[in-house]
Scaffold this motif. Structure first.
Motif, short mmCIF file in Angstrom:
data_model
loop_
_atom_site.label_atom_id
_atom_site.label_comp_id
_atom_site.label_asym_id
_atom_site.label_seq_id
_atom_site.Cartn_x
_atom_site.Cartn_y
_atom_site.Cartn_z
N UNK A 111 0.82 -1.21 0.00
CA UNK A 111 0.00 0.00 0.00
C UNK A 111 0.86 1.26 0.00
N UNK A 112 2.07 1.19 0.58
CA UNK A 112 2.97 2.35 0.54
C UNK A 112 3.41 2.68 -0.86
N UNK A 113 3.68 1.65 -1.68
CA UNK A 113 4.00 1.89 -3.09
C UNK A 113 2.84 2.56 -3.80
N UNK A 114 1.64 2.08 -3.50
CA UNK A 114 0.47 2.61 -4.20
C UNK A 114 0.12 4.03 -3.76
N UNK A 115 0.64 4.49 -2.63
CA UNK A 115 0.42 5.90 -2.27
C UNK A 115 0.97 6.78 -3.39
N UNK A 116 2.20 6.49 -3.85
CA UNK A 116 2.80 7.29 -4.92
C UNK A 116 2.09 7.06 -6.24
N UNK A 117 1.76 5.81 -6.56
CA UNK A 117 1.14 5.52 -7.85
C UNK A 117 -0.23 6.19 -7.98
N UNK A 118 -1.01 6.18 -6.89
CA UNK A 118 -2.35 6.78 -6.95
C UNK A 118 -2.25 8.30 -7.01
N UNK A 119 -1.27 8.89 -6.31
CA UNK A 119 -1.08 10.34 -6.45
C UNK A 119 -0.70 10.68 -7.89
N UNK A 120 0.15 9.88 -8.50
CA UNK A 120 0.53 10.13 -9.90
C UNK A 120 -0.67 9.98 -10.83
N UNK A 121 -1.59 9.06 -10.48
CA UNK A 121 -2.83 8.92 -11.24
C UNK A 121 -3.69 10.16 -11.09
N UNK A 122 -3.76 10.72 -9.88
CA UNK A 122 -4.47 11.97 -9.65
C UNK A 122 -3.88 13.10 -10.49
N UNK A 123 -2.57 13.19 -10.50
CA UNK A 123 -1.88 14.21 -11.29
C UNK A 123 -2.23 14.05 -12.77
N UNK A 124 -2.13 12.84 -13.27
CA UNK A 124 -2.45 12.56 -14.67
C UNK A 124 -3.89 12.98 -14.99
N UNK A 125 -4.81 12.55 -14.12
CA UNK A 125 -6.22 12.86 -14.35
C UNK A 125 -6.49 14.36 -14.32
N UNK A 126 -5.81 15.07 -13.40
CA UNK A 126 -6.07 16.50 -13.33
C UNK A 126 -5.50 17.23 -14.54
N UNK A 127 -4.36 16.81 -15.01
CA UNK A 127 -3.82 17.41 -16.23
C UNK A 127 -4.78 17.22 -17.40
N UNK A 128 -5.37 16.05 -17.49
CA UNK A 128 -6.35 15.80 -18.55
C UNK A 128 -7.61 16.63 -18.32
N UNK A 129 -8.02 16.77 -17.07
CA UNK A 129 -9.17 17.60 -16.73
C UNK A 129 -8.94 19.04 -17.18
N UNK A 130 -7.69 19.50 -17.09
CA UNK A 130 -7.35 20.87 -17.50
C UNK A 130 -7.21 21.00 -19.02
N UNK A 131 -7.40 19.92 -19.73
CA UNK A 131 -7.40 20.00 -21.19
C UNK A 131 -6.11 19.57 -21.86
N UNK A 132 -5.15 19.09 -21.08
CA UNK A 132 -3.89 18.66 -21.69
C UNK A 132 -3.99 17.25 -22.24
N UNK A 133 -3.30 17.01 -23.31
CA UNK A 133 -3.06 15.65 -23.77
C UNK A 133 -1.86 15.13 -22.99
N UNK A 134 -2.00 14.00 -22.35
CA UNK A 134 -0.94 13.47 -21.49
C UNK A 134 -0.35 12.21 -22.10
N UNK A 135 0.96 12.19 -22.22
CA UNK A 135 1.67 10.97 -22.59
C UNK A 135 2.50 10.56 -21.37
N UNK A 136 2.05 9.51 -20.70
CA UNK A 136 2.69 9.07 -19.47
C UNK A 136 3.43 7.76 -19.70
#
Length: 491
Positions: free
Chosen positions: A39-64
């Protein structure tokens, strides 16, 4: 306020603008696949998912790009101990990782490269570094000479002159280096049993790449010489990300990443995670304890990524209730749609305020606490109107739902909650019904502490429990189930 992030390199909040307008190139350090992620590993992975999602919410095309480290000391040690090929260790772990990824509802990155498939590109990077005079050979291995690298250590705030070979900063003491501060790019020479598990031909003889080199090769292959965002946990700051910068910029002469973002560690019940403490929980272990994936996801997202997050079982129960509250609110507003005009202007204004506050908070370095406060403020205000028999007009319904939908495009917890309801209702209902029966037996024997604990256990899985005179009502997703209460006999 424009979108801004805290950049670990400059140590300040900076407005975010990608190198290419409208398109974000993001690299996230993935797992080392020697054992199941916790679960400690997934703390970082889920935050990165939040970041990705918010960038897309702001209208960016994201290549991760998120890598899979399938060759390093730990994977090789595991394969050697079992006497099996490397892939027999890493392939099952990768499958488990992807299962857990799906369980928690993370979006798929555009690329998920495996290090073992990029060895040729890593060899070419070493050759380029050698051409620039940044390496030296010793006993079949190749090292990066950090004394020849301008500005080494600035990401981690390290003074090269005071750097010593301790802890993870070293990691290569078994290799014959000119300077203990240098790091290995190619591990050659006599590797004993390790060499038979992972070995490739190279201009310097048989061997394998160093860990730090892997990410540089995969990142630049998919994203080019300059990234917009590079993320990871704070433990990656040094030496991993520090060495990535040195070798990548040593090859290209260009800035490797415009932004460096790092997530803090996860604590469990106030203590550091440790196998010796028995608190390195995996996602299946938490689910088997009765905790819903949506609650796990919510709790991991509930604190700011740059602050340590204390993961507690009380917190998981509170997270489950928060997700249920949002889920029930969304359903309630949907059911209220189409009512005749009444207090719609107030709800519309509240939704507009909440939507603006949510986006302003997320623009401010992903301030999730303020963002959640804005959403729950709308929930309180709209529920108050509904409780007071003020039906929402269609416009008010649309406005409120628009905010909730925007929230979940970014947080992704209700989508997971919906999947739990639609995919596991029968199983969950059967389990909850059985637990209600156990609760009634506890109450009959006047063991009220146990009865309360069972109710908390049921509610922790997102089930609403309502005690009525003749039955207990369970609300599971969109379903309502009535469990008859046993008749009380008067002796």
């Amino acid at each position: 306020m424009s979108l801004r992030f805290y950049d670990s390199l400059t140590r300040r909040l900076r407005p975010f603008e990608p190198v290419e307008p409208g398109r974000v190139r993001m690299y996230t350090c993935g797992p080392t696949v020697y054992d199941r992620a916790h679960v400690g590993n997934f703390r970082a992975f889920i935050w990165e998912d939040l970041l990705r999602r918010y960038l897309r919410f702001k209208g960016y095309e994201v290549c991760q790009v998120m890598n899979l480290t399938d060759v390093d000391d730990r994977t090789i040690t595991a394969a050697t101990a079992r006497g099996v090929p490397l892939a027999e260790v890493t392939d099952p772990v990768i499958e488990m990782f992807l299962e857990d990824w799906d369980t928690l509802g993370l979006e798929e990155p555009e690329h998920r490269p495996r290090a073992t498939r990029f060895v040729e590109e890593m060899i070419r990077l070493i050759e380029s570094l050698s051409e620039r005079g940044l390496t030296y050979e010793s006993d079949g291995s190749v090292y990066f000479a950090i004394g020849r690298s301008h500005g080494y250590g600035r990401l981690a705030g390290i003074d090269y002159g005071g750097l010593t070979a301790t802890g993870r900063a070293a990691g290569d003491e078994e290799y014959d280096k000119d300077d203990p501060r240098d790091f290995v790019l190619w591990k050659g020479g006599d590797r004993g049993a390790d060499g038979a598990v992972a070995v490739w031909d190279s201009p310097w003889g048989p061997g394998r790449p160093g860990w730090h080199l892997e990410c540089s090769a995969m990142a630049m292959h998919h994203l080019g010489e300059t990234l917009d965002i590079h993320t990871g946990g704070v433990d990656n700051l040094f030496p991993h990300h520090t060495n990535e910068i040195a070798q990548s910029e040593g090859v290209t002469g260009k800035k490797f990443s415009e932004f460096w973002l790092h997530a803090e560690h996860l604590l469990v019940e106030g203590r550091k995670m440790s196998k010796s403490l028995g608190n390195c929980f995996t996602i299946p272990e938490l689910v088997e304890r009765g905790h819903a994936p949506s609650a796990i996801r919510y709790l991991l997202l509930s604190g700011h990524y740059r602050a340590q997050l204390n993961f507690t079982f009380d917190g998981l129960e509170a997270a489950a209730k928060a997700v249920t509250r949002l889920h029930e609110f969304r359903n309630r507003v949907r059911e209220a749609g189409g009512a005749e005009l009444d207090a719609s202007t107030d709800i519309g204004k509240a939704a507009a305020r909440a939507g603006a506050a949510f986006e302003a908070a997320m623009d401010d370095d992903l301030n999730v606490s303020e963002a959640l406060s804005a959403v729950f403020g709308l929930v309180r205000e709209a529920n108050h109107g509904l409780d007071a028999a003020h039906p929402l007009a269609p416009s008010g319904t649309r406005d409120a739902l628009s905010v909730i939908d925007a929230f979940d495009r970014v947080f992704g917890v209700l989508a997971v909650r919906d999947r739990e309801s639609s995919g596991g209702d029968d199983e969950l209902v059967a389990w909850a019904t059985a637990r209600v029966g156990e609760r009634e037996r506890a109450r009959a024997s006047r063991d009220f502490a146990r009865a309360d604990a069972i109710r908390a256990e049921i509610e922790a899985r997102g089930v609403i429990v309502e005690d009525l005179a003749e039955f207990t009502r369970l609300r599971v997703g969109g379903r309502t189930v009535q469990v008859p209460r046993p008749l009380r006999t008067v002796g």
